[in-house]
Design a protein around this motif. Structure first.
Motif, short mmCIF file in Angstrom:
data_model
loop_
_atom_site.label_atom_id
_atom_site.label_comp_id
_atom_site.label_asym_id
_atom_site.label_seq_id
_atom_site.Cartn_x
_atom_site.Cartn_y
_atom_site.Cartn_z
N TYR A 19 -47.72 -125.45 -55.16
CA TYR A 19 -48.29 -124.20 -54.51
C TYR A 19 -47.04 -122.94 -54.27
O TYR A 19 -47.39 -121.78 -54.48
CB TYR A 19 -49.13 -124.27 -53.18
CG TYR A 19 -50.33 -125.11 -53.64
CD1 TYR A 19 -51.53 -124.49 -54.20
CD2 TYR A 19 -50.30 -126.43 -53.19
CE1 TYR A 19 -52.59 -125.47 -54.18
CE2 TYR A 19 -51.47 -127.36 -53.46
CZ TYR A 19 -52.71 -126.77 -53.76
OH TYR A 19 -53.75 -127.47 -54.00
N GLU A 57 -58.68 -127.02 -52.96
CA GLU A 57 -57.34 -127.26 -52.45
C GLU A 57 -57.36 -128.08 -51.16
O GLU A 57 -56.46 -128.90 -50.96
CB GLU A 57 -56.92 -125.87 -51.91
CG GLU A 57 -56.24 -125.11 -52.97
CD GLU A 57 -55.97 -123.50 -52.66
OE1 GLU A 57 -56.05 -123.29 -51.55
OE2 GLU A 57 -55.93 -122.63 -53.64
N TYR A 60 -48.02 -120.76 -48.46
CA TYR A 60 -48.06 -120.85 -49.84
C TYR A 60 -49.32 -120.27 -50.49
O TYR A 60 -49.35 -119.82 -51.65
CB TYR A 60 -47.86 -122.39 -50.45
CG TYR A 60 -46.50 -122.92 -49.95
CD1 TYR A 60 -45.43 -121.80 -49.94
CD2 TYR A 60 -46.09 -124.15 -49.76
CE1 TYR A 60 -44.28 -122.36 -49.82
CE2 TYR A 60 -44.88 -124.70 -49.79
CZ TYR A 60 -43.78 -123.63 -49.49
OH TYR A 60 -42.72 -124.38 -49.16
N THR A 61 -50.54 -120.74 -49.84
CA THR A 61 -51.72 -120.42 -50.49
C THR A 61 -52.41 -119.08 -49.92
O THR A 61 -53.55 -118.66 -50.56
CB THR A 61 -52.65 -121.64 -50.15
OG1 THR A 61 -52.90 -121.88 -48.65
CG2 THR A 61 -52.18 -123.09 -50.82
#
Lengths: 143, 265
Positions: B261, B86, B200-201
């Motif tokens: 994501y 990522e 989001y992650t």
């Protein structure tokens, strides 16, 4: 700093280690301007700021070429310089009414354009390569 | 909220240090944090105290608020497996967006390229760029995402926590006196991008990659570029993202991150 230098601060646009420096120093000594503030040609935008704020009232260039370069580079707001009571001087300059003067302006413009095109070309190529590599990595990871 | 209080102590420490140093140098005390007229040696002391203050906040937050060691706490934001990719994704995306902006401005004549330093100084500056980019991004992501935003998310809903985190992140860039203040909306957009990437992650890899990739390009290009276009449109100095087009690019990049994501399929 005495009262006179406060009201008439002098800026010199010249590389201290460059080929024009000895002639410039001789000129400044002859004019009694030993206290003049030196700026490298690449810092001419600082001179412009000083002129526009009224801090500098007299600017000395080695030749007209350095001023022309700054004009082509859009580094100075010359309209402000013209509107102010700025004293603009050159250590060495062609006779303004001679054909040599026009030729000097033309040569300066041509040289600037050539250099500008070359730099933009190199920058464009490098940026394009970086963009392509970044796009490749992006797609590679998402797959 | 405790992270916010801890972070707020940093400017206080900065101001107190500046005041002590100004008094020592025989200069008048002022409200603004600006060390410009301090003697070089005292400026250095001021800088070291600032770094130590940030490091202290980072180190004391985990044991103070989570009863965990700093290493255990921050390691939780760096899951392994394929997740480190990522970071590469974020860096590539940030680099691509910025380089496309620069390309567009090169073509449209809004920037001009010239070497602004001698070869030795240039080589020294460029050599330090990758490490500076990673270190600066790493510290800021730990402070503003792993510590502040994560703390805010624990007590507030995401729609409140993210804007507060973004404003604090943007505001932190203006605690000291700076040359330009019109870049604030750009910092807000930047903070939004990093914060959303974190939300989001649930990890720091993506925001770290976006942040480090951005700094890398900005610092690598800086010694070669002069802006000739209107600053409000194309930005200036190291703030190409602060012009209207830069902010638009950040919004689109945030949208990309959401599509990659944020959308749960």
């Amino acid at each position: 700093m005495n009262a006179q230098t406060q009201t008439e601060c002098v800026a010199v646009v010249c590389d201290r280690d460059g080929g024009d420096a000895p002639a410039m120093e001789a000129f400044l000594t002859a004019q009694g301007l030993a206290d003049a503030e030196w700026f490298a040609p690449r810092d001419v935008d600082e001179v412009d700021q000083a002129v526009c704020t009224g801090r500098v009232r007299r600017v000395v260039f080695p030749t007209e070429t350095q001023l022309l370069e700054a004009l082509w580079n859009n580094e100075i707001a010359f309209e402000h310089w013209l509107a102010s009571d700025l004293r603009l001087e050159f250590v060495k300059m062609c006779e303004p009414t001679s054909a040599a003067h026009v030729e000097a302006v033309f040569e300066s413009w041509r040289r600037w354009q050539r250099r500008h095109r070359r730099r933009q070309f190199v920058a464009g190529i490098i940026l394009s390569i970086v963009a392509i590599v970044a796009a490749f990595v992006l797609l590679l990871i998402r797959n | 909220m405790r992270a916010l209080v801890l972070l707020a102590l940093v400017p206080l420490v900065m101001w107190l240090t500046q005041t002590a140093l100004l008094l020592r140098a025989g200069l008048p005390v002022r409200l603004r944090i600006n060390s410009a007229d301090l003697p070089q040696r005292l400026k250095w002391v001021n800088r070291v105290v600032t770094y130590v203050a940030f490091a202290t906040v980072l180190l004391i937050y985990p044991p103070l608020c989570h009863s965990e060691s700093p290493l255990t706490y921050y390691r939780g934001f760096f899951p392994l497996g394929l997740r480190p990719l990522e970071m590469l994704h974020g860096a590539a995306a940030a680099i691509l967006y910025l380089v496309l902006l620069y390309l567009a401005w090169t073509i449209s004549g809004n920037v001009r390229f010239e070497v602004r330093h001698d070869a030795k100084r240039l080589a020294r500056r460029l050599a330090g760029v990758p490490l500076t980019a990673i270190l600066a991004a790493f510290v800021e992501e730990l402070l503003f995402r792993a510590m502040l935003l994560n703390d805010l998310l624990a007590s507030l809903n995401v729609y409140l926590a993210v804007p507060i985190g973004v404003v604090v992140f943007a505001g932190a860039h203006y605690v000291r006196s700076v040359k330009r203040y019109w870049t604030f909306p750009g910092h807000l957009a930047l903070g939004t991008l990093f914060s959303l990437a974190f939300v989001y992650t649930g990890a720091l890899w993506l925001s770290l990659g976006l942040h480090a990739g951005g700094i890398l390009v900005l610092m690598a290009v800086r010694p070669f570029i002069r802006y000739t276009g209107p600053a409000g449109l194309v930005g200036a100095s190291i703030f190409p993202y602060a012009g209207i087009l830069g902010i638009l690019a950040l919004i689109l990049l945030s949208l990309n991150m959401w599509l990659s994501y944020g959308v749960v399929s």
